[in-house]
Design a protein around this motif. Structure first.
Motif, PDB file in Angstrom:
ATOM      1  N   ARG A  91       8.208  -0.026   3.465  1.00  0.00           N
ATOM      2  CA  ARG A  91       8.038   1.209   2.690  1.00  0.00           C
ATOM      3  C   ARG A  91       7.738   0.881   1.230  1.00  0.00           C
ATOM      4  NH1 ARG A  91       6.985   5.263   6.001  1.00  0.00           N
ATOM      5  NH2 ARG A  91       7.773   6.782   4.527  1.00  0.00           N
ATOM      6  N   HIS A  92       8.420  -0.130   0.688  1.00  0.00           N
ATOM      7  CA  HIS A  92       8.130  -0.561  -0.678  1.00  0.00           C
ATOM      8  C   HIS A  92       6.702  -1.073  -0.777  1.00  0.00           C
ATOM      9  CE1 HIS A  92      11.737  -0.184  -3.087  1.00  0.00           C
ATOM     10  NE2 HIS A  92      12.481  -0.633  -2.085  1.00  0.00           N
ATOM     11  N   GLY A  95       4.232   1.665  -0.800  1.00  0.00           N
ATOM     12  CA  GLY A  95       4.403   2.643  -1.870  1.00  0.00           C
ATOM     13  C   GLY A  95       4.831   4.006  -1.370  1.00  0.00           C
ATOM     14  N   LEU A  96       5.615   4.024  -0.317  1.00  0.00           N
ATOM     15  CA  LEU A  96       6.110   5.271   0.257  1.00  0.00           C
ATOM     16  C   LEU A  96       7.603   5.403  -0.025  1.00  0.00           C
ATOM     17  CD1 LEU A  96       4.267   5.042   3.675  1.00  0.00           C
ATOM     18  CD2 LEU A  96       3.774   6.641   1.828  1.00  0.00           C
ATOM     19  N   PRO A  97       8.178   6.613   0.170  1.00  0.00           N
ATOM     20  CA  PRO A  97       9.616   6.770  -0.053  1.00  0.00           C
ATOM     21  C   PRO A  97      10.421   5.861   0.876  1.00  0.00           C
ATOM     22  CG  PRO A  97       8.568   8.902   0.112  1.00  0.00           C
ATOM     23  CD  PRO A  97       7.533   7.889   0.477  1.00  0.00           C
ATOM     24  N   VAL A  98      11.509   5.313   0.339  1.00  0.00           N
ATOM     25  CA  VAL A  98      12.273   4.294   1.050  1.00  0.00           C
ATOM     26  C   VAL A  98      13.485   4.884   1.760  1.00  0.00           C
ATOM     27  CG1 VAL A  98      13.571   2.146   0.745  1.00  0.00           C
ATOM     28  CG2 VAL A  98      11.515   2.553  -0.586  1.00  0.00           C
ATOM     29  N   THR A 103       7.483  12.971   4.199  1.00  0.00           N
ATOM     30  CA  THR A 103       6.233  12.672   3.519  1.00  0.00           C
ATOM     31  C   THR A 103       5.084  13.564   3.980  1.00  0.00           C
ATOM     32  OG1 THR A 103       5.708  10.969   5.158  1.00  0.00           O
ATOM     33  CG2 THR A 103       6.814  10.262   3.141  1.00  0.00           C
ATOM     34  N   ALA A 107       6.600  14.030  -1.712  1.00  0.00           N
ATOM     35  CA  ALA A 107       6.495  12.575  -1.944  1.00  0.00           C
ATOM     36  C   ALA A 107       5.308  12.223  -2.831  1.00  0.00           C
ATOM     37  CB  ALA A 107       6.423  11.814  -0.623  1.00  0.00           C
ATOM     38  N   THR A 109       5.259  11.706  -5.998  1.00  0.00           N
ATOM     39  CA  THR A 109       5.598  10.716  -7.013  1.00  0.00           C
ATOM     40  C   THR A 109       5.310   9.310  -6.501  1.00  0.00           C
ATOM     41  OG1 THR A 109       7.326  12.162  -7.835  1.00  0.00           O
ATOM     42  CG2 THR A 109       7.439   9.853  -8.497  1.00  0.00           C
ATOM     43  N   ARG A 110       5.694   9.034  -5.264  1.00  0.00           N
ATOM     44  CA  ARG A 110       5.471   7.706  -4.694  1.00  0.00           C
ATOM     45  C   ARG A 110       4.034   7.520  -4.198  1.00  0.00           C
ATOM     46  NH1 ARG A 110       9.029   3.266  -4.722  1.00  0.00           N
ATOM     47  NH2 ARG A 110       7.772   2.586  -2.998  1.00  0.00           N
ATOM     48  N   LYS A 111       3.460   8.582  -3.602  1.00  0.00           N
ATOM     49  CA  LYS A 111       2.147   8.436  -2.965  1.00  0.00           C
ATOM     50  C   LYS A 111       0.983   8.584  -3.944  1.00  0.00           C
ATOM     51  CE  LYS A 111       1.710  10.599   1.047  1.00  0.00           C
ATOM     52  NZ  LYS A 111       1.842  11.643   2.088  1.00  0.00           N
TER      53      LYS A 111
END
Length: 125
Positions: A91-92, A95-98, A103, A107, A109-111
């Motif tokens: 996931r790290h 770049g996705l939520p861990v 999603t 999501a 912010t991460r994507k």
């Protein structure tokens, strides 16, 4: 301007607030530091004596992991997860939520910014 742990902390703020500018020190740790050194929380940084600033600096250096060391440790922990290839590491890497967040929507912010799909058109009637 007082320099503690490589960070210039603001002089016109209260000590407990100013210490939070150091990465790794939050509200609780800032209050604990002031209590250990018997510095009242209402005092401003510019009201501190040089001796008190030195005591704060020594206490933080000896008892707490802050700034560069803490950032390095966090980065190494993430790198370790990625090298293991475990789910959290993947996931790290992508770049996705861990931590199990959805999603399908959200999501962002991460994507990153939403990208429109090219060539998709509305159904013809």
């Amino acid at each position: 301007m007082a320099r503690i742990a490589g960070v210039n902390i603001p002089t016109n703020k209260r000590v407990t607030i100013a210490l939070r500018y150091i990465y790794g020190i939050g509200a609780t740790k800032a209050q604990t530091i002031c209590d250990k050194l018997s510095i009242p929380g209402e005092r401003r940084v510019n009201e501190l004596s040089d001796d008190e600033i030195v005591k704060i600096r020594e206490l933080i250096d000896n008892d707490y992991r802050v700034e560069g060391d803490l950032r390095r440790e966090v980065a190494m922990n993430i790198k370790r997860l990625m090298d293991l290839g475990c789910y959290r590491g993947l996931r790290h890497r992508r770049g996705l939520p861990v931590h199990g967040q959805r999603t399908h929507t959200n999501a962002r912010t991460r994507k990153g910014k939403a990208v429109a799909i090219a060539g998709k058109k509305k159904a013809a009637r």
